[in-house]
Design a protein around this motif. Sequence first.
Motif, PDB file in Angstrom:
ATOM      1  N   ILE A 137       9.675  10.524   2.173  1.00  0.00           N
ATOM      2  CA  ILE A 137       8.701  10.029   1.205  1.00  0.00           C
ATOM      3  C   ILE A 137       8.120  11.157   0.361  1.00  0.00           C
ATOM      4  N   ARG A 138       7.684  12.197   1.025  1.00  0.00           N
ATOM      5  CA  ARG A 138       7.144  13.373   0.348  1.00  0.00           C
ATOM      6  C   ARG A 138       7.167  14.505   1.360  1.00  0.00           C
ATOM      7  N   VAL A 189       8.497   4.269  -5.784  1.00  0.00           N
ATOM      8  CA  VAL A 189       8.793   4.224  -7.221  1.00  0.00           C
ATOM      9  C   VAL A 189       8.141   5.378  -7.975  1.00  0.00           C
ATOM     10  N   ALA A 190       7.084   5.933  -7.424  1.00  0.00           N
ATOM     11  CA  ALA A 190       6.401   7.090  -7.997  1.00  0.00           C
ATOM     12  C   ALA A 190       5.605   7.722  -6.868  1.00  0.00           C
ATOM     13  N   GLU A 191       5.063   8.899  -7.127  1.00  0.00           N
ATOM     14  CA  GLU A 191       4.310   9.575  -6.078  1.00  0.00           C
ATOM     15  C   GLU A 191       3.159   8.685  -5.602  1.00  0.00           C
ATOM     16  N   ASN A 192       3.145   8.384  -4.304  1.00  0.00           N
ATOM     17  CA  ASN A 192       2.121   7.562  -3.663  1.00  0.00           C
ATOM     18  C   ASN A 192       2.120   6.106  -4.128  1.00  0.00           C
ATOM     19  N   LEU A 193       3.226   5.632  -4.707  1.00  0.00           N
ATOM     20  CA  LEU A 193       3.339   4.245  -5.141  1.00  0.00           C
ATOM     21  C   LEU A 193       4.698   3.698  -4.723  1.00  0.00           C
ATOM     22  N   GLU A 207      -0.606  -0.776   7.216  1.00  0.00           N
ATOM     23  CA  GLU A 207      -1.822   0.018   7.403  1.00  0.00           C
ATOM     24  C   GLU A 207      -1.484   1.504   7.457  1.00  0.00           C
ATOM     25  N   TRP A 208      -0.362   1.846   8.091  1.00  0.00           N
ATOM     26  CA  TRP A 208       0.065   3.252   8.154  1.00  0.00           C
ATOM     27  C   TRP A 208       0.307   3.804   6.748  1.00  0.00           C
ATOM     28  N   GLY A 213      -2.087   7.161   2.041  1.00  0.00           N
ATOM     29  CA  GLY A 213      -2.436   7.165   0.623  1.00  0.00           C
ATOM     30  C   GLY A 213      -1.392   6.537  -0.272  1.00  0.00           C
ATOM     31  N   ILE A 214      -0.520   5.698   0.299  1.00  0.00           N
ATOM     32  CA  ILE A 214       0.541   5.055  -0.472  1.00  0.00           C
ATOM     33  C   ILE A 214       0.139   3.624  -0.806  1.00  0.00           C
TER      34      ILE A 214
END
Length: 287
Positions: A137-138, A189-193, A207-208, A213-214
Amino acid sequence: MAANRWFIDSETGVLADVLLCPPDYYEWIPSNDIVIQTMAHGGNIDRTALRTQFDELVSTLKSEDVSCHFLVPHENMPYEVYTRDSSQTTPFGTVVTNLSRPERVGEEKEIRSFYAPDEIWRTCTAGRIEGGDIHIIRPGLLAVGVSGGRTDAKGAAEFISWFEEAGWTCRMLHFPEHFLHLDVIFCMVAENLAIAAVDVLDEADLEWFREQGIRILPVSYREAMRDMGCNVLSLGKDRVVSPRHSVRINQMLRAEGLTVLDPELNQFSRGGGSIHCMTMPLRRQPL
């Protein structure tokens, strides 16, 4: 070739290089619920449209300055076009996965012929795991889908262990086998989205994601299974490649300020795969 030529540490960093495979021998075979339904309703591949759609995807990527690399298609590998599954680029090197379906096992040889030996960091040997279930994810955050079919708990646990050794936060996401891979029901689709079939994912998993912050935009079961609507590819810098037939989802993404590139890919989605399945990012800019 230099080691670690390929590198990704996220699903959303700017994409520079990607691995694809021409659909010369692609076929619909009844190995997942999506294609079973397509074939049950009399669907047949239009091979002219199939090739045109693949070429449009390649053209779309190249127009956004993505360098395209290709595996050699083989007659006995009908799903080799789905390059997402047979290897996984990581921050540490390439991982060769462990494919589940018998018609896909032979893909490992072609993958090993593409990568230089010193580019392969690990090979999965415990259980089964496929790239469509792996989401880097990051930096520092990894999710691996487990359906018990294409990826099982042993395969996921082995892969996760390598990242936990590096200090990453990791989570297994469990879901029913008929969804095939995690990227059928979830994709960044984008950072944190992200977009996801929120009625499918467990509430604890949702919830996780919130705790990380996603934010998740909702996709319906019908959109996920009929249209492969979650199966998109972020190019970074708020650009997303999403199938043209995903009209509502594309409108939703554009409303978020994203640039949506929308090649037609229904010859692939009706067979149980789409853009995310067809692309293994080889190199992204560090996030």
